[in-house]
Scaffold this active site. Structure first.
Site, mmCIF file in Angstrom:
data_model
loop_
_atom_site.group_PDB
_atom_site.id
_atom_site.type_symbol
_atom_site.label_atom_id
_atom_site.label_comp_id
_atom_site.label_asym_id
_atom_site.label_seq_id
_atom_site.Cartn_x
_atom_site.Cartn_y
_atom_site.Cartn_z
ATOM 1 N N ASN A 37 -9.641 60.105 -49.008
ATOM 2 C CA ASN A 37 -10.962 59.662 -49.472
ATOM 3 C C ASN A 37 -11.147 59.851 -50.983
ATOM 4 O OD1 ASN A 37 -13.441 58.564 -48.937
ATOM 5 N ND2 ASN A 37 -14.293 60.370 -47.910
ATOM 6 N N HIS A 122 -22.201 64.358 -35.055
ATOM 7 C CA HIS A 122 -22.941 64.893 -36.208
ATOM 8 C C HIS A 122 -24.438 64.592 -36.092
ATOM 9 C CE1 HIS A 122 -19.365 64.660 -39.264
ATOM 10 N NE2 HIS A 122 -19.049 65.323 -38.163
ATOM 11 N N ARG A 147 -22.777 69.009 -34.010
ATOM 12 C CA ARG A 147 -22.844 69.663 -35.318
ATOM 13 C C ARG A 147 -24.234 69.460 -35.887
ATOM 14 N NH1 ARG A 147 -19.672 67.997 -40.876
ATOM 15 N NH2 ARG A 147 -21.501 66.651 -41.080
ATOM 16 N N TYR A 159 -24.897 68.009 -48.328
ATOM 17 C CA TYR A 159 -23.789 67.445 -47.560
ATOM 18 C C TYR A 159 -24.199 67.252 -46.091
ATOM 19 C CZ TYR A 159 -19.997 67.109 -44.429
ATOM 20 O OH TYR A 159 -19.219 66.670 -43.387
ATOM 21 N N ASP A 218 -21.258 73.105 -40.609
ATOM 22 C CA ASP A 218 -20.259 72.998 -41.688
ATOM 23 C C ASP A 218 -20.845 73.545 -42.982
ATOM 24 O OD1 ASP A 218 -18.281 72.265 -43.457
ATOM 25 O OD2 ASP A 218 -18.121 70.193 -42.743
ATOM 26 N N HIS A 220 -19.153 73.629 -45.732
ATOM 27 C CA HIS A 220 -18.563 72.769 -46.756
ATOM 28 C C HIS A 220 -18.170 73.522 -48.032
ATOM 29 C CE1 HIS A 220 -17.758 68.560 -48.089
ATOM 30 N NE2 HIS A 220 -17.604 68.432 -46.792
ATOM 31 N N GLU A 244 -17.919 76.255 -39.975
ATOM 32 C CA GLU A 244 -16.766 75.611 -40.614
ATOM 33 C C GLU A 244 -16.784 75.805 -42.133
ATOM 34 O OE1 GLU A 244 -16.776 71.401 -39.899
ATOM 35 O OE2 GLU A 244 -15.316 71.032 -41.491
ATOM 36 N N ASP A 245 -15.589 75.925 -42.707
ATOM 37 C CA ASP A 245 -15.400 75.948 -44.163
ATOM 38 C C ASP A 245 -16.459 76.794 -44.871
ATOM 39 O OD1 ASP A 245 -13.078 74.468 -44.188
ATOM 40 O OD2 ASP A 245 -14.083 72.548 -44.469
ATOM 41 N N GLU A 270 -9.857 71.474 -43.301
ATOM 42 C CA GLU A 270 -9.804 70.012 -43.452
ATOM 43 C C GLU A 270 -9.199 69.602 -44.792
ATOM 44 O OE1 GLU A 270 -13.974 69.020 -42.981
ATOM 45 O OE2 GLU A 270 -14.189 68.712 -45.127
ATOM 46 N N ARG A 291 -8.656 73.072 -38.710
ATOM 47 C CA ARG A 291 -9.414 71.833 -38.941
ATOM 48 C C ARG A 291 -8.592 70.715 -39.585
ATOM 49 N NH1 ARG A 291 -12.874 69.161 -37.678
ATOM 50 N NH2 ARG A 291 -14.294 68.944 -39.435
ATOM 51 N N HIS A 320 -9.840 67.303 -37.667
ATOM 52 C CA HIS A 320 -10.789 66.615 -38.537
ATOM 53 C C HIS A 320 -10.876 65.137 -38.148
ATOM 54 C CE1 HIS A 320 -11.881 65.723 -43.014
ATOM 55 N NE2 HIS A 320 -12.934 66.130 -42.349
ATOM 56 N N ASP A 324 -13.454 58.862 -42.797
ATOM 57 C CA ASP A 324 -12.363 58.584 -43.750
ATOM 58 C C ASP A 324 -10.976 58.754 -43.131
ATOM 59 O OD1 ASP A 324 -14.067 61.096 -44.482
ATOM 60 O OD2 ASP A 324 -12.074 61.712 -45.129
ATOM 61 N N GLU A 347 -13.493 66.314 -33.620
ATOM 62 C CA GLU A 347 -14.642 65.726 -34.333
ATOM 63 C C GLU A 347 -14.644 64.210 -34.136
ATOM 64 O OE1 GLU A 347 -14.411 66.154 -38.598
ATOM 65 O OE2 GLU A 347 -16.577 65.971 -38.819
ATOM 66 N N TRP A 410 -18.248 71.130 -53.739
ATOM 67 C CA TRP A 410 -19.051 70.172 -52.955
ATOM 68 C C TRP A 410 -18.710 70.273 -51.496
ATOM 69 C CZ3 TRP A 410 -17.881 65.880 -49.881
ATOM 70 C CH2 TRP A 410 -19.018 65.173 -49.427
HETATM 71 O O1 KDG Z 1 -13.783 63.057 -47.328
HETATM 72 C C1 KDG Z 1 -14.580 64.173 -47.134
HETATM 73 C C2 KDG Z 1 -15.001 64.268 -45.698
HETATM 74 O O2 KDG Z 1 -13.895 64.076 -44.870
HETATM 75 C C3 KDG Z 1 -15.626 65.585 -45.367
HETATM 76 O O3 KDG Z 1 -16.700 65.820 -46.228
HETATM 77 C C4 KDG Z 1 -16.079 65.571 -43.924
HETATM 78 O O4 KDG Z 1 -16.524 67.919 -44.002
HETATM 79 C C5 KDG Z 1 -16.322 66.923 -43.364
HETATM 80 C C6 KDG Z 1 -16.283 67.031 -41.894
HETATM 81 O O5 KDG Z 1 -16.344 68.158 -41.411
HETATM 82 O O6 KDG Z 1 -16.187 66.006 -41.234
HETATM 83 MG MG MG Z 2 -16.036 69.660 -42.800
#
Ligand code: KDG
Ligand code: MG
Length: 410
Positions: A37, A122, A147, A159, A218, A220, A244-245, A270, A291, A320, A324, A347, A410
């Site tokens: 992406n 989502h 989610r 996000y 998430d 992020h 997540e993340d 991811e 992920r 993931h 994208d 997901e 981000w």
């Molecule tokens: O390209 C970025 C996305 O794949 C990402 O932001 C998606 O965090 C994401 C998720 O958990 O699907």
């Molecule tokens: Mg994510």
């Protein structure tokens, strides 16, 4: 099964995708996803300029040897561009091998370990009403795991929460992070405001929807380890399926601190692209879910090894699956999900009608569960005429600045 042609197709049916199409001397076609992406053309060039010439004349059956050859002969290892390019080749070769065998790919990976693949969707909203409406909509669609992402008071763009529908007339929870524009969009961020707000959201969701619905969130990559530890602890009463993340995980050791403080299950990876990115995380059981996507982690060959390594430590898959990842990458994930023993959840961010016109799929989503279908190979066909109608358009992911102008994750 000699390879006689390999072509890179870049198309943009609603969003950009990079697909590798490999043809063998007996006319079989294998597809692989190499979409990265916001950096799509880097992978397209890596494939066209450096990989395609190496594939012509090779035996398409020699998957492990081709993987090792592309990984080791490049000398420069890993990285998202290289590993997405290797993934595109690897998945196309697995598609070909399964087509040659006349079997769906999951049969070659050991056969089905389950009847369906639990998927999470989502839900999002700018406020509680919108969020509840989005959760109800996902329940009506059949999702059994959801989610939850929401806006945060004081932050303009967060996000996972669209400020407007991604498609004209679409729903407000229809989110696509990449934006077609010559420059990346700037968004704002404030971790303190986020940490104050998110536990109140989960409290409201649990009291409306009860204790049983599996809920995910998430972070992020936006927290420091101690902030992530605090959020994990604050969310414990709401029994998340995963957080997540929670931190940017280049530093795997950061997760040790988070883990010491919370029993909220952790998912990460991811943006990883190799088993080496997980070495400490898995061996020390600092995470619960992997992920990675098949598309960014070197394909089926590498993901199978990563997930088998994770299985030794009771770490499960959470592949993931955002928009994208093309339908080709998604199908590859589903065949793997069905075959492995340590499956956790998949997901699902459904693709739009234009994407589905270009990539004809056989996978299904029913009653909360995905299935890749039983066509030989991956079960996805590329309509090249339709693909040609949607040329590449520059698109970027957004980036964050704090209130004082500092660039933030981000
Ligand atoms: O390209 C970025 C996305 O794949 C990402 O932001 C998606 O965090 C994401 C998720 O958990 O699907
Ligand atoms: Mg994510």
């Amino acid at each position: 099964m000699k390879i006689v042609a390999a072509e890179v197709v870049v198309t943009s049916p609603g969003r950009n995708f990079v697909t590798l199409k490999i043809t063998t001397e007996d006319g079989l076609i294998g597809l692989g996803d190499g979409t990265l992406n916001g950096r799509e053309l880097a992978v397209a060039s890596y494939l066209r300029d450096h990989v395609v010439p190496l594939l012509l004349g090779r035996d398409a059956h020699a998957i492990e040897d081709t993987w090792q050859f592309l990984y080791r002969s490049a000398y420069w290892r890993r990285g998202p561009v290289t590993m997405s390019a290797i993934a595109a080749v690897d998945v196309a070769l697995w598609d070909l091998k399964a087509k040659a065998a006349g079997m769906p790919l999951y049969q070659l990976l050991g056969g089905a370990s389950r009847t369906g693949i639990l998927a999470y969707g989502h839900a999002s909203g700018r406020d509680t009403d919108e969020l509840f409406d989005s959760i109800r909509h996902h329940l009506e669609l059949g999702f059994r795991a959801i989610r939850v992402q929401t806006a945060v008071p004081g932050i303009d763009a967060v996000y996972g929460v669209p400020t407007r529908p991604a498609t004209p007339g679409g729903r407000h929870d229809d989110y696509e992070p990449a934006q077609r524009s010559p420059l990346p969009a700037e968004e704002d961020w404030d971790t303190t405001a986020y940490l104050r707000h998110i536990p109140t959201v989960f409290e409201a969701v649990r009291s409306e929807f009860g204790p049983e619905l599996p809920l995910l969130h998430d972070g992020h990559h936006r927290m420091t380890p101690i902030q992530a530890a605090r959020l994990g602890k604050a969310l414990e009463p709401y029994d998340l399926f995963w957080l997540e993340d929670c931190t940017p995980a280049e530093n795997q050791e950061a997760l040790r601190l988070v883990r010491q403080h919370t029993t909220t299950p952790l998912a990460i990876g991811e943006v990883f692209n190799s088993v080496w990115d997980y070495q400490t995380l898995i061996r020390e059981q600092l995470i619960d879910y992997v992920r990675s996507s098949v598309t960014h982690t070197g394909g089926i060959t590498a993901m199978r090894k990563l997930l088998d390594y994770a299985a030794l430590y009771q770490v499960k898959s959470g592949i993931h699956g955002p928009t994208d990842i093309s339908p080709v990458g998604m199908a590859a994930a589903l065949h793997l999900d069905l075959a492995i023993h340590n499956f956790g959840v998949q997901e699902l961010m459904p693709h739009g009608p234009l994407t589905n016109e270009v990539f004809r799929q056989t996978y299904t989503f029913e009653d909360g569960y995905l299935h890749p279908g039983d066509e030989p190979g991956l079960g996805v066909e590329l309509d090249e005429e339709a693909a040609a109608r949607f040329p590449y358009e520059p698109a970027y992911l957004p980036f964050n600045r704090l209130k004082d102008g500092t660039v933030h994750d981000w």
